[in-house]
Design an enzyme around this catalytic site. Structure first.
Site, short mmCIF file in Angstrom:
data_model
loop_
_atom_site.label_atom_id
_atom_site.label_comp_id
_atom_site.label_asym_id
_atom_site.label_seq_id
_atom_site.Cartn_x
_atom_site.Cartn_y
_atom_site.Cartn_z
N LYS A 124 0.87 -1.19 0.00
CA LYS A 124 0.00 0.00 0.00
C LYS A 124 0.90 1.23 0.00
CE LYS A 124 -4.35 1.15 0.05
NZ LYS A 124 -5.48 0.48 -0.60
N ASP A 164 -6.87 4.37 -4.87
CA ASP A 164 -7.59 4.22 -3.59
C ASP A 164 -8.24 5.59 -3.36
OD1 ASP A 164 -7.81 2.29 -1.09
OD2 ASP A 164 -7.44 4.25 -0.24
P1 NDP Z 1 -13.07 7.73 -3.18
O1 NDP Z 1 -12.03 8.74 -2.95
O2 NDP Z 1 -13.55 7.49 -4.56
O3 NDP Z 1 -14.35 8.01 -2.27
C1 NDP Z 1 -14.27 8.11 -0.89
C2 NDP Z 1 -15.63 8.55 -0.37
O4 NDP Z 1 -15.61 8.44 1.05
C3 NDP Z 1 -15.98 9.98 -0.70
O5 NDP Z 1 -17.37 10.10 -0.88
C4 NDP Z 1 -15.54 10.73 0.55
O6 NDP Z 1 -16.24 11.95 0.79
C5 NDP Z 1 -15.89 9.73 1.61
N1 NDP Z 1 -15.04 9.92 2.78
C6 NDP Z 1 -13.69 9.86 2.85
N2 NDP Z 1 -13.27 10.12 4.10
C7 NDP Z 1 -14.38 10.34 4.83
C8 NDP Z 1 -14.63 10.64 6.18
N3 NDP Z 1 -13.62 10.77 7.05
N4 NDP Z 1 -15.93 10.78 6.59
C9 NDP Z 1 -16.96 10.64 5.72
N5 NDP Z 1 -16.78 10.36 4.41
C10 NDP Z 1 -15.52 10.20 3.98
O7 NDP Z 1 -12.48 6.37 -2.55
P2 NDP Z 1 -12.82 4.87 -2.89
O8 NDP Z 1 -14.26 4.75 -3.18
O9 NDP Z 1 -11.84 4.39 -3.87
O10 NDP Z 1 -12.46 4.15 -1.52
C11 NDP Z 1 -13.40 4.08 -0.44
C12 NDP Z 1 -12.98 2.97 0.50
O11 NDP Z 1 -12.92 1.72 -0.22
C13 NDP Z 1 -11.60 3.13 1.15
O12 NDP Z 1 -11.63 2.54 2.42
C14 NDP Z 1 -10.70 2.30 0.23
O13 NDP Z 1 -9.53 1.88 0.88
C15 NDP Z 1 -11.63 1.13 -0.05
N6 NDP Z 1 -11.31 0.35 -1.23
C16 NDP Z 1 -11.24 0.95 -2.46
C17 NDP Z 1 -10.96 0.18 -3.57
C18 NDP Z 1 -11.00 0.75 -4.95
O14 NDP Z 1 -10.94 -0.03 -5.91
N7 NDP Z 1 -11.12 2.05 -5.12
C19 NDP Z 1 -10.62 -1.25 -3.46
C20 NDP Z 1 -10.83 -1.81 -2.12
C21 NDP Z 1 -11.12 -1.00 -1.06
P3 NDP Z 1 -15.64 13.36 0.28
O15 NDP Z 1 -15.77 13.30 -1.23
O16 NDP Z 1 -16.49 14.38 0.93
O17 NDP Z 1 -14.21 13.36 0.73
#
Ligand code: NDP
Length: 448
Positions: A124, A164
Site C-alpha cells: 500500500k 484508492d
Molecule cells: P473515493 O475517494 O472514490 O471516495 C471516498 C468517499 O468516502 C468519498 O465520498 C468521501 O467523501 C468519503 N469519505 C472519505 N473520508 C471520509 C470521512 N472521514 N468521513 C466521511 N466520508 C468520507 O475512494 P474509494 O471509493 O476508492 O475508496 C473508499 C474505501 O474503499 C476506502 O476505504 C478504500 O480503501 C476502499 N477500497 C477501495 C478500492 C478501490 O478499488 N477504489 C478497493 C478496495 C477497497 P468526500 O468526497 O467528501 O471526501
C-alpha cells in the site's frame, strides 16, 4: 512465538500506530484454531513475520501550486509481503494518510489478495496530499512529482500500485505517464489505467460490483435474495456509487449515499439516472446536497446514514466510520447484513457488537477484494498484450467473489465458527487468507 506474544510486541513497538494495531488484532483473534492445527507456524514465527513489512520507502514530494508556490508533502510505499506474488495495493492521497494507516491497509491487503486466489502479494502507499480544491494542473504536477520519487521502487513484476481514496483513473494516468517517461517502459506497472492504454474494462466498477456479488452469495446462503431489499450505502466515491449501481440493477432499493459533509436520503431509491448524476457531481467536486433541488429527497448535514431503517448496510467511505453507537443504531433499525465496501469501516467494538447480534458481517478483505482481483486481471492482460471484454471480466469477477464467499464459509464451518446457520465470515476469511500466505512462507523456509 505465540500469537499473543506477537501482538504484545506489535503493541510495544508501534503504540503510536493505532490503525495498524487494530488491523493486526482483527486478524489475530480469529486465526488461533488454525495456529493450533499447524504448530509449524509458531516454530517459524509466521504471525510475527507477517506483522513486520518487508520494507517501507518514505520520500519528500516537492511540487508547485498554481500560484507558483512550492508545496511539500510526504509519500510512502509499504511493501508488506510478496509471498504470493508482486506487491499489490493502492495509493491513497488524503490528509489523514500516515504510516499507521498505510501499514493497516497493507497488512489487510496481504490476506485480501490471498483470498482472490490470484498470485499477488500485499502492499500500500500514498501521500498526505489533499486533492480537494486542487486544479487539474495541480493534480497533474503533484502526480508527476509523486511518481518521480516512487518509480525506482516499483515495476510490473515487483510492485504494482493502483488507486484508492483520492486516486482514480486521472491520477493513475498522470503517474503512469511519468513512469513511462522516466523508464521508457510500457507495461503493467500501475493498474486502473485508462481503457485503451492498458487498462482493464470493469476495473472502475469492480470493487463496488464485487461487494454486491459477495452480498448475493451471503443472501443465497440464508435462502434469501437481494430483490426488494432496502440498502444503505455510505460514501459517494468509486466503491460506494458502483455498489449502489449494482444493488439497484439487481432490484434492491438504495436509500442513501453520503460524503464527508453529510447524508443524502432518497426514500424512492437511487435509480440509474440519479446515480449517473451523483457520479458527475462528485467528479466535478460539487456538493451532494444540490441533489435535493433536482430529485427531492433529504439532505442531512454532518450525519451518517445509519439512522435510516433498512435491511443491508454497505459502508464504503473510510476506516472506522462505523462506531459501536452506529452499530447499535443499525441493529435497532433492522440491518441484517453488513458488507464492508471500505477497508476496516467498522471499529473493533462495532464488529463485536454486530457479531454478538448475529448480523451477517462480511469484512472488507473478503467483500471488497473485487477491485484488486480485476487489477490482477489487468496485469495478466498487460502481460499477454490482449484485452478481455467487459462480459469476460465481469464473469471472472463473479466467479472470484463466489469462490471467496464459499471458501470463507467453508473455513468458518471447518474451524467450528459456524453456529446454527450463522456464518462467521470474519474468521473464515482471515483463516483462508492467512493459511495461503503462511503455507507459502513455510515452503520458503526463513526467507520472506
Ligand atoms: P473515493 O475517494 O472514490 O471516495 C471516498 C468517499 O468516502 C468519498 O465520498 C468521501 O467523501 C468519503 N469519505 C472519505 N473520508 C471520509 C470521512 N472521514 N468521513 C466521511 N466520508 C468520507 O475512494 P474509494 O471509493 O476508492 O475508496 C473508499 C474505501 O474503499 C476506502 O476505504 C478504500 O480503501 C476502499 N477500497 C477501495 C478500492 C478501490 O478499488 N477504489 C478497493 C478496495 C477497497 P468526500 O468526497 O467528501 O471526501
Amino acid at each position: 512465538m505465540s500469537i499473543s506474544q506477537a501482538i504484545e510486541k506489535v503493541e510495544a513497538h508501534y503504540a503510536h500506530q493505532p490503525e495498524f494495531i487494530q488491523a493486526v488484532k482483527e486478524v489475530a483473534i480469529t486465526i488461533q484454531p488454525l495456529y493450533d492445527a499447524h504448530p509449524e507456524y509458531e516454530t517459524l514465527k509466521i504471525f510475527e513475520r507477517l506483522t513486520e513489512p518487508d520494507r517501507i520507502f518514505t520520500f519528500r514530494i516537492n511540487w508547485e501550486n498554481d500560484k507558483g508556490e512550492i508545496q511539500v508533502n510526504r509519500g510512502w510505499r509499504v511493501q508488506f509481503s510478496n509471498a504470493l506474488g508482486p506487491y499489490k495495493g493502492g495509493l491513497r492521497f488524503h490528509p489523514t494518510v500516515n504510516q499507521s494507516v498505510l501499514k493497516f491497509l497493507g497488512f489487510e491487503q496481504i490476506f485480501k489478495n490471498a483470498l482472490t486466489g490470484l498470485p499477488i502479494g500485499g502492499g500500500k502507499g500514498g501521500s498526505d496530499f489533499d486533492p480537494k480544491g486542487k486544479s487539474d494542473s495541480e493534480i497533474r504536477r503533484f502526480c508527476y512529482a509523486f511518481m518521480r520519487e516512487l518509480y525506482p521502487y516499483v515495476s510490473k513484476d515487483m510492485d504494482v500500485p493502483a488507486g484508492d481514496i483520492g486516486v482514480g483513473g486521472r491520477e493513475v494516468s498522470y503517474m503512469y505517464a511519468m513512469y513511462k517517461n522516466l523508464t521508457r517502459e510500457s507495461g503493467g506497472v500501475l493498474t486502473g489505467k485508462g481503457v485503451g492504454f492498458g487498462g482493464s474494462l470493469m476495473r472502475t466498477e469492480a470493487t463496488g460490483y464485487g461487494a454486491v456479488y459477495f452480498l448475493e452469495s451471503m443472501l443465497e446462503a440464508q435462502n434469501d435474495s437481494i430483490e426488494g431489499k432496502r440498502v444503505l450505502v455510505s460514501g459517494a466515491g468509486n466503491v460506494s456509487l458502483h455498489a449502489a449501481e449494482k444493488a439497484n440493477m439487481l432490484g434492491a432499493v438504495v436509500l442513501s449515499v453520503s460524503d464527508s459533509q453529510g447524508t443524502l436520503y432518497d426514500t424512492k431509491g437511487f435509480s440509474q439516472d440519479k446515480i449517473d448524476w451523483l457520479k458527475a457531481q462528485k467528479e466535478q467536486g460539487k456538493p451532494l446536497a444540490e441533489y435535493v433541488e433536482i430529485f427531492g429527497g433529504e439532505w442531512h448535514a454532518k450525519q451518517k446514514p445509519w439512522f435510516i431503517k433498512a435491511d443491508i448496510a454497505i459502508p464504503s467511505a473510510t476506516q472506522n466510520e462505523v462506531t459501536e453507537d452506529d452499530a447499535k443504531l443499525m441493529v435497532e433499525n433492522g440491518i441484517k447484513y453488513i458488507v464492508e465496501g471500505a477497508n476496516m469501516p467498522l471499529t473493533a467494538d462495532a464488529i463485536d457488537y454486530v457479531r454478538e447480534h448475529r448480523v451477517h458481517y462480511a469484512p472488507g478483505k473478503a467483500a471488497n477484494a473485487g477491485g484488486v482481483a480485476v487489477s490482477a486481471i489487468e496485469m495478466s492482460q498487460n502481460s499477454v498484450r490482449q484485452y478481455k471484454t467487459f462480459e469476460e471480466v465481469d464473469a471472472q469477477l463473479k466467479t472470484i467473489m463466489k469462490n471467496i464467499h464459499d471458501s470463507a464459509a467453508a473455513a468458518s464451518e471447518c474451524y467450528g465458527q459456524t453456529d446454527n446457520g450463522y456464518i462467521d465470515y470474519m474468521a473464515g476469511a482471515n483463516i483462508v487468507g492467512f493459511k495461503r500466505v503462511a503455507d507459502a512462507l513455510v515452503a520458503y523456509g526463513i526467507l520472506n
